[in-house]
Design a protein around this motif. Structure first.
Motif, PDB file in Angstrom:
ATOM      1  N   TYR A 348       1.125  -1.302  -0.060  1.00 41.29           N
ATOM      2  CA  TYR A 348      -0.577  -0.012   0.065  1.00 41.29           C
ATOM      3  C   TYR A 348       0.272   1.203   0.120  1.00 41.29           C
ATOM      4  O   TYR A 348       1.581   1.839   0.620  1.00 41.29           O
ATOM      5  CB  TYR A 348      -0.571  -0.149   1.187  1.00 41.29           C
ATOM      6  CG  TYR A 348      -2.014   0.897   1.233  1.00 41.29           C
ATOM      7  CD1 TYR A 348      -2.887   1.433   0.176  1.00 41.29           C
ATOM      8  CD2 TYR A 348      -2.325   1.511   2.281  1.00 41.29           C
ATOM      9  CE1 TYR A 348      -3.933   2.095   0.902  1.00 41.29           C
ATOM     10  CE2 TYR A 348      -3.502   3.158   2.910  1.00 41.29           C
ATOM     11  CZ  TYR A 348      -4.348   2.513   1.049  1.00 41.29           C
ATOM     12  OH  TYR A 348      -4.947   4.012   1.041  1.00 41.29           O
ATOM     13  N   ARG A 349       1.179   1.935  -0.724  1.00 35.71           N
ATOM     14  CA  ARG A 349       1.625   3.483  -1.229  1.00 35.71           C
ATOM     15  C   ARG A 349       1.685   4.627  -0.532  1.00 35.71           C
ATOM     16  O   ARG A 349       3.354   4.896   0.045  1.00 35.71           O
ATOM     17  CB  ARG A 349       2.230   3.732  -2.795  1.00 35.71           C
ATOM     18  CG  ARG A 349       2.818   2.429  -3.604  1.00 35.71           C
ATOM     19  CD  ARG A 349       2.930   2.572  -4.817  1.00 35.71           C
ATOM     20  NE  ARG A 349       3.272   1.643  -5.505  1.00 35.71           N
ATOM     21  CZ  ARG A 349       3.105   1.189  -7.256  1.00 35.71           C
ATOM     22  NH1 ARG A 349       2.240   2.305  -7.907  1.00 35.71           N
ATOM     23  NH2 ARG A 349       4.037   0.333  -7.302  1.00 35.71           N
ATOM     24  N   PRO A 350       0.505   4.149  -0.454  1.00 40.37           N
ATOM     25  CA  PRO A 350       0.444   5.687   0.492  1.00 40.37           C
ATOM     26  C   PRO A 350       1.143   5.194   1.763  1.00 40.37           C
ATOM     27  O   PRO A 350       2.014   6.390   2.711  1.00 40.37           O
ATOM     28  CB  PRO A 350      -1.190   6.219   0.640  1.00 40.37           C
ATOM     29  CG  PRO A 350      -1.700   5.177  -1.052  1.00 40.37           C
ATOM     30  CD  PRO A 350      -0.667   4.595  -1.059  1.00 40.37           C
ATOM     31  N   ALA A 351       0.794   4.201   2.411  1.00 35.57           N
ATOM     32  CA  ALA A 351       1.309   4.567   3.760  1.00 35.57           C
ATOM     33  C   ALA A 351       2.678   3.864   3.785  1.00 35.57           C
ATOM     34  O   ALA A 351       3.931   5.053   4.630  1.00 35.57           O
ATOM     35  CB  ALA A 351       0.527   3.045   4.126  1.00 35.57           C
ATOM     36  N   ARG A 352       3.379   3.541   2.480  1.00 37.08           N
ATOM     37  CA  ARG A 352       4.981   3.412   2.514  1.00 37.08           C
ATOM     38  C   ARG A 352       5.279   5.020   2.676  1.00 37.08           C
ATOM     39  O   ARG A 352       6.686   5.584   2.665  1.00 37.08           O
ATOM     40  CB  ARG A 352       5.217   2.654   1.140  1.00 37.08           C
ATOM     41  CG  ARG A 352       5.240   1.280   1.738  1.00 37.08           C
ATOM     42  CD  ARG A 352       4.683   0.956  -0.216  1.00 37.08           C
ATOM     43  NE  ARG A 352       6.010   0.669  -0.426  1.00 37.08           N
ATOM     44  CZ  ARG A 352       7.082  -1.363  -0.324  1.00 37.08           C
ATOM     45  NH1 ARG A 352       6.651  -2.086   0.243  1.00 37.08           N
ATOM     46  NH2 ARG A 352       7.977  -1.066  -0.934  1.00 37.08           N
ATOM     47  N   VAL A 353       5.032   5.738   1.160  1.00 38.84           N
ATOM     48  CA  VAL A 353       5.935   7.154   1.578  1.00 38.84           C
ATOM     49  C   VAL A 353       5.437   8.428   2.526  1.00 38.84           C
ATOM     50  O   VAL A 353       6.731   8.247   3.322  1.00 38.84           O
ATOM     51  CB  VAL A 353       4.627   7.975   0.674  1.00 38.84           C
ATOM     52  CG1 VAL A 353       5.236   9.379   0.082  1.00 38.84           C
ATOM     53  CG2 VAL A 353       4.896   7.052  -1.033  1.00 38.84           C
ATOM     54  N   GLY A 368      14.503   5.143   7.311  1.00 38.50           N
ATOM     55  CA  GLY A 368      13.328   6.129   6.077  1.00 38.50           C
ATOM     56  C   GLY A 368      13.819   6.084   4.505  1.00 38.50           C
ATOM     57  O   GLY A 368      13.139   5.712   3.435  1.00 38.50           O
ATOM     58  N   TRP A 369      15.105   6.679   4.499  1.00 45.97           N
ATOM     59  CA  TRP A 369      15.888   6.320   3.140  1.00 45.97           C
ATOM     60  C   TRP A 369      15.845   4.962   2.175  1.00 45.97           C
ATOM     61  O   TRP A 369      15.517   5.266   1.119  1.00 45.97           O
ATOM     62  CB  TRP A 369      17.507   6.741   3.535  1.00 45.97           C
ATOM     63  CG  TRP A 369      17.921   8.467   3.714  1.00 45.97           C
ATOM     64  CD1 TRP A 369      18.516   8.203   4.383  1.00 45.97           C
ATOM     65  CD2 TRP A 369      17.471   9.078   2.551  1.00 45.97           C
ATOM     66  NE1 TRP A 369      18.572   9.884   4.833  1.00 45.97           N
ATOM     67  CE2 TRP A 369      17.582  10.232   3.608  1.00 45.97           C
ATOM     68  CE3 TRP A 369      16.120   9.393   2.598  1.00 45.97           C
ATOM     69  CZ2 TRP A 369      17.258  11.285   3.639  1.00 45.97           C
ATOM     70  CZ3 TRP A 369      15.933  10.993   1.641  1.00 45.97           C
ATOM     71  CH2 TRP A 369      17.007  11.816   2.973  1.00 45.97           C
ATOM     72  N   ALA A 370      16.123   3.924   3.140  1.00 46.83           N
ATOM     73  CA  ALA A 370      15.408   2.714   2.555  1.00 46.83           C
ATOM     74  C   ALA A 370      14.448   2.735   1.908  1.00 46.83           C
ATOM     75  O   ALA A 370      13.511   2.458   0.597  1.00 46.83           O
ATOM     76  CB  ALA A 370      16.179   1.547   3.025  1.00 46.83           C
ATOM     77  N   LEU A 371      12.789   3.087   2.803  1.00 47.63           N
ATOM     78  CA  LEU A 371      12.049   2.616   2.339  1.00 47.63           C
ATOM     79  C   LEU A 371      11.766   4.040   1.194  1.00 47.63           C
ATOM     80  O   LEU A 371      11.313   3.592   0.026  1.00 47.63           O
ATOM     81  CB  LEU A 371      11.060   2.905   3.403  1.00 47.63           C
ATOM     82  CG  LEU A 371      10.283   2.919   2.848  1.00 47.63           C
ATOM     83  CD1 LEU A 371       9.552   1.649   2.961  1.00 47.63           C
ATOM     84  CD2 LEU A 371       8.457   3.347   4.071  1.00 47.63           C
ATOM     85  N   ALA A 372      12.367   4.553   1.132  1.00 41.50           N
ATOM     86  CA  ALA A 372      12.692   6.269   0.228  1.00 41.50           C
ATOM     87  C   ALA A 372      12.904   5.704  -1.166  1.00 41.50           C
ATOM     88  O   ALA A 372      11.954   5.996  -2.419  1.00 41.50           O
ATOM     89  CB  ALA A 372      13.040   7.778   0.518  1.00 41.50           C
ATOM     90  N   ALA A 373      14.163   4.735  -1.072  1.00 46.43           N
ATOM     91  CA  ALA A 373      14.731   4.188  -2.782  1.00 46.43           C
ATOM     92  C   ALA A 373      13.691   2.989  -3.155  1.00 46.43           C
ATOM     93  O   ALA A 373      13.551   3.193  -4.393  1.00 46.43           O
ATOM     94  CB  ALA A 373      15.525   3.373  -2.419  1.00 46.43           C
TER      95      ALA A 373
END
Ligand SMILES: [Zn+2]
Length: 889
Positions: A348-353, A368-373
């Motif tokens: 679920y992308r909104p939650a990931r962002v 945080g950065w790993a998730l952003a990537a």
């Protein structure tokens, strides 16, 4: 007015929170009548658009009975049932409809929703996969515009790349049905979800041309105009005028009210929504948010459970709760909700962002950065993810300064110039403020100083914008704009750091549970406590506002921040909040303030906490107002502060004639003094200016009477008097650079080196990137034999000033040599000689240093290479007579 930066510096309770907006198929699936369908179906659609859902259900039910072969009746009926939360009925209708219209993509898409909200997520998933499979196997069946749009939505739900959906489905649908608003609406929704607001506005504007009576279009425009609150409000009003029961618009309003801390009004709107649809998931999510913000964990759990009642694994419920909690500063709690959302739907992308932004704000950077990537890799069209990745690469080049309490990230060059200064200021703030507020900060605070405003905005908001903000604090993370981004409008960066770090302290003490006004109020108050020239003071404008009844009651201060009528009103909200803090401290003591913070940390509502430790809230409102009004009245009690109705360029005679009739008018006296100065009548200017000063000694703005008086004294060569006037001005104006430069000049001529140093340091506190104060500091430190400071100042100067490099290096070398740093001294003197090979003093110093180094017991030290050893050798070997053209420096 938004130039005045300090008041705009803030926590991220911004008016433009980066809201992630999802496509909610239920509310946004738009029906389009095909050419074959007659006006009667259109009438039923119009009932939905105007919010008459029960009538729409009745009309379409009759239509289904008499004309079941017309797909439009089914669509209207199911849609209205879904909007009103009649999920079992909707599912029944869908199933019956699909018996007749098995290939209808819009119907099958509604089926996905109906299954989900009947708690059958696996069946919903299978239904979605079936749509996708069929579309891939026999694409010719879905050639019409409506089917294409529905198919595009289905593809998005199945995770297809957004750009592909835009191009292959929506853009094609626009060509196939140029009159249809649907593809534009769908494109707008998609753009909103990806934070591409410009594209969203364009798409919704195009949709509005095609269906001017569709509230969804204006709802879309309201959300897309995030940075233009007037346009957003207009659009939202239009949506609600067309449909007073428009669920999305009502929830949008509720959301804004929550951000404004208007919890009762928000709750009433949620009641309205739940009267339309008793299962509306976002309404329950916001109920949970309200319960959280008012400290009722049981109600929070119950509301969440209600929101998940009909679709137990709906990730949007936790996402919505978490997103709103983060917008209200509860980042850790918000992140926990995003993790729950992702436990239901890992993709679920909104939650990931959102989780990614929460983690970065909490200082949990690796994750945080790993998730952003990851998000960027999967969803390259996501504007926030894209911006974050760009920022990460940029930040990687930043210099890091660390101690036990802070991690300071700065541009490399700026770190060399004022990094240590920033770090020691933060340490000082930490010592003072943590003790005062009883904060025991666990773990270091990250402070990032951005030379580019855009990087600051992306780090802070996820998106460019927010030009009025100087700094933002998230608690353990502080972001600020560096002086480099504000060369034209410098503001005291030391005051900004002090202010933002103070937020870290108060947020920590209250576990982020504090209203914005109080956090801002304490930060501005603490600025003034540390340095009376920092922070805001009463101005004639504020005085007028207060005396005109424009101040906000203490009990309603939160509202003053959300929609201030002008930037000046927002500034005033900061100022007034800081004065409430001062009032509490003066009348009830610092311990009352600390007790209020403690209550807030225990989830006690602010007005209750205030009443607990001051006086009943209506009394507090009343007494503060009286006190504040008295302060306004006493700003300059003898002065008449009416603005004269005279042209700005009125000459001295006209001004004098006017002030004769208005002898105590501050502006008139100031104007007369200014006009006399323009006419070169220095001596004559003194009288009206002296009177102006006597009437209003605290006027701190540029163009104030002290500066005008100083100008008169300067012309008359009355230097001690000039100096006295300038000193009075700078004592109340932290940001003024020119008067301080002049003070340095005067003090230098008088050999008053401590004063030179003081004013140099004050300029560096505003703009450390100017060479002049470092030059003065170096000279003052040299005079007082403070070699450490002198060496640092000389080094900084070499970075900032490209003139006279040979002399500058020579002076640095001299200091280093005196300090016994012989190799470094030799390096600098050699570089000086590279610039000016016949520079005699430098040559002499080089010989001297070399001799000392030869005599030194550790010859290894002398082998430290200069930048260009060959030249060094040459210079050492041949001290020669200066050629005439090289006589400089
Ligand atoms: Zn602030």
């Amino acid at each position: 007015m938004d130039d005045d930066p300090r008041s705009m510096s803030t926590m991220n309770w911004v008016n433009r929170p980066s809201r992630v907006i999802r496509i909610c198929v239920v509310t946004l699936l738009v029906l389009t009548a095909t050419a074959a369908q007659a006006a009667d179906i259109a009438d039923a659609q119009a009932l939905i658009r105007s919010g008459k859902y029960a009538q729409a259900i009745d009309a379409s039910a009759k239509g289904i009975e008499t004309e079941p072969w017309r797909e439009g009746w089914w669509l209207v009926n199911i849609r209205a049932e879904l909007i009103t939360g009649q999920y079992p009925e909707a599912l029944k209708t869908v199933e019956a409809g699909l018996q007749r219209h098995a290939d209808s993509v819009p119907l099958r898409l509604l089926n996905v929703d109906a299954l989900r909200f009947n708690n059958r997520p696996d069946d919903a998933h299978a239904a979605l996969v079936a749509i996708k499979d069929q579309a891939e196997q026999s694409p010719w069946r879905f050639g019409d515009s409506t089917s294409r749009v529905a198919l595009g939505r289905a593809m998005l739900l199945s995770g297809l790349d957004a750009r592909q959906v835009l191009e292959n489905y929506y853009d094609t649908a626009k060509k196939d049905g140029p009159e249809s608003a649907e593809p534009y609406l769908a494109s707008g929704e998609l753009a909103l979800e990806k934070h591409d607001y410009a594209l969203a506005i364009e798409a919704f504007t195009n949709a509005a041309k095609r269906t001017p009576d569709d509230p969804d279009v204006y709802f879309g425009l309201a959300r897309a105009n995030e940075n233009d609150s007037d346009k957003a409000t207009d659009a939202l009003n239009k949506a609600l005028k067309l449909n007073p029961n428009h669920v999305g618009s009502l929830l949008f309003q509720a959301e804004n009210l929550i951000d404004r801390e208007a919890y009762t009004a928000a709750s009433e709107l949620l009641d309205e929504v739940l009267a339309i649809n008793p299962h509306q998931p976002r309404a329950w999510a916001y109920r949970a948010v309200l319960a959280h913000l008012t400290g009722d964990p049981k109600a929070e759990r119950d509301a969440r459970a209600e929101g998940l009642k009909t679709w137990a694994t709906n990730p949007a419920v936790d996402y919505d709760i978490g997103e709103k909690l983060s917008a209200n500063y509860r980042f850790a709690e918000g992140a926990a909700y995003q993790r729950q959302a992702l436990a239901f739907a890992p993709d679920y992308r909104p939650a990931r962002v959102q989780l990614c932004q929460d983690l970065l704000r909490l200082g949990q950077e690796d994750e945080g950065w790993a998730l952003a990537a990851k998000v960027f890799e999967e969803d390259p069209y996501n504007v926030v993810a894209y911006n974050l990745i760009e920022l990460r690469d940029h930040l990687a080049k930043f210099h890091q300064l660390r101690n036990d309490h802070f991690l300071l990230r700065m541009d490399d060059r700026e770190a060399q110039i004022y990094g240590d200064r920033a770090l020691s200021l933060l340490e000082r703030a930490r010592t003072k403020l943590c003790a005062k507020y009883g904060a025991d900060l666990n773990g270091p605070v990250t402070v990032e100083i951005f030379p580019r405003q855009q990087d600051f905005a992306i780090r802070t908001f996820g998106l460019p914008g927010g030009a009025g903000f100087l700094g933002v604090c998230f608690g353990p993370v502080v972001t600020v704009n560096s002086p480099a981004s504000r060369m034209a409008h410098p503001a005291d960066w030391e005051a900004i750091l002090w202010h933002e770090f103070c937020h870290s302290v108060t947020l920590h003490v209250t576990h982020n549970k504090m209203p914005r006004w109080l956090s801002e109020g304490i930060s501005v108050y603490e600025e003034r406590q540390e340095n009376p020239a920092w922070g805001q003071v009463m101005t004639p404008q504020y005085r007028d506002l207060i005396l005109d009844g424009g101040s906000t009651p203490v009990s309603q201060l939160s509202g003053a921040f959300l929609k201030p009528p002008s930037p000046m009103h927002l500034q005033f909200a900061y100022y007034e909040s800081s004065m409430v803090v001062r009032y509490i401290v003066e009348k009830f003591g610092g311990e009352a303030l600390n007790a209020i913070l403690k209550d807030l940390g225990e989830s006690i509502p602010i007005n209750t906490a205030l009443a607990n430790h001051t006086e009943p809230i209506d009394k507090l409102d009343q007494h503060f107002e009286g006190w504040f009004t008295d302060l306004a009245k006493n700003l300059a009690p003898g002065a008449d502060l009416e603005h004269p109705k005279l042209p700005l360029d009125a000459d001295a005679a006209a001004m004098a004639a006017w002030t004769k009739d208005h002898p105590n008018n501050f502006w008139g006296l100031l104007g007369e003094g200014r006009a006399l100065l323009s006419a070169g009548k220095w001596e004559a200017a003194k009288a009206p200016l002296a009177k102006a000063i006597g009437l209003y000694p605290g006027y701190a703005q540029a163009g104030g009477p002290y500066l005008l008086m100083a100008a008169a004294h300067r012309e008359l060569k009355e230097t001690p008097q000039e100096r006295a006037m300038l000193e009075k001005h700078v004592a109340i104006d932290a940001d003024a650079i020119e008067p301080r430069l002049r003070l340095i000049e005067i003090a230098r001529a008088a050999g008053d080196w401590p004063a030179v140093r003081k004013y140099a340091e004050q300029i560096i506190a505003v703009n450390p990137l100017l060479p002049a104060p470092h030059r003065a500091l170096a000279a003052a430190a040299e005079e007082s034999k403070d070699r450490k400071v002198a060496i640092a100042a000389r080094r900084t100067l070499l970075m900032l000033d490209t003139l006279d490099v040979a002399e500058q290096r020579y002076r640095l070398a001299r200091l280093l040599a005196d300090d016994g740093q012989l190799p470094a001294a030799r390096n600098e003197v050699v570089r000086s000689l590279e610039e000016a090979p016949r520079y005699r003093a430098a040559l002499a110093l080089l010989l001297d240093v070399s001799r000392k180094m030869d005599a030194a017991p550790h010859p290894a030290a002398s082998t430290r290479p200069a930048t260009r050893p060959a030249t060094a050798a040459a210079a050492t070997a041949t001290p020669a007579q200066p050629a005439p053209e090289e006589a400089k420096p």
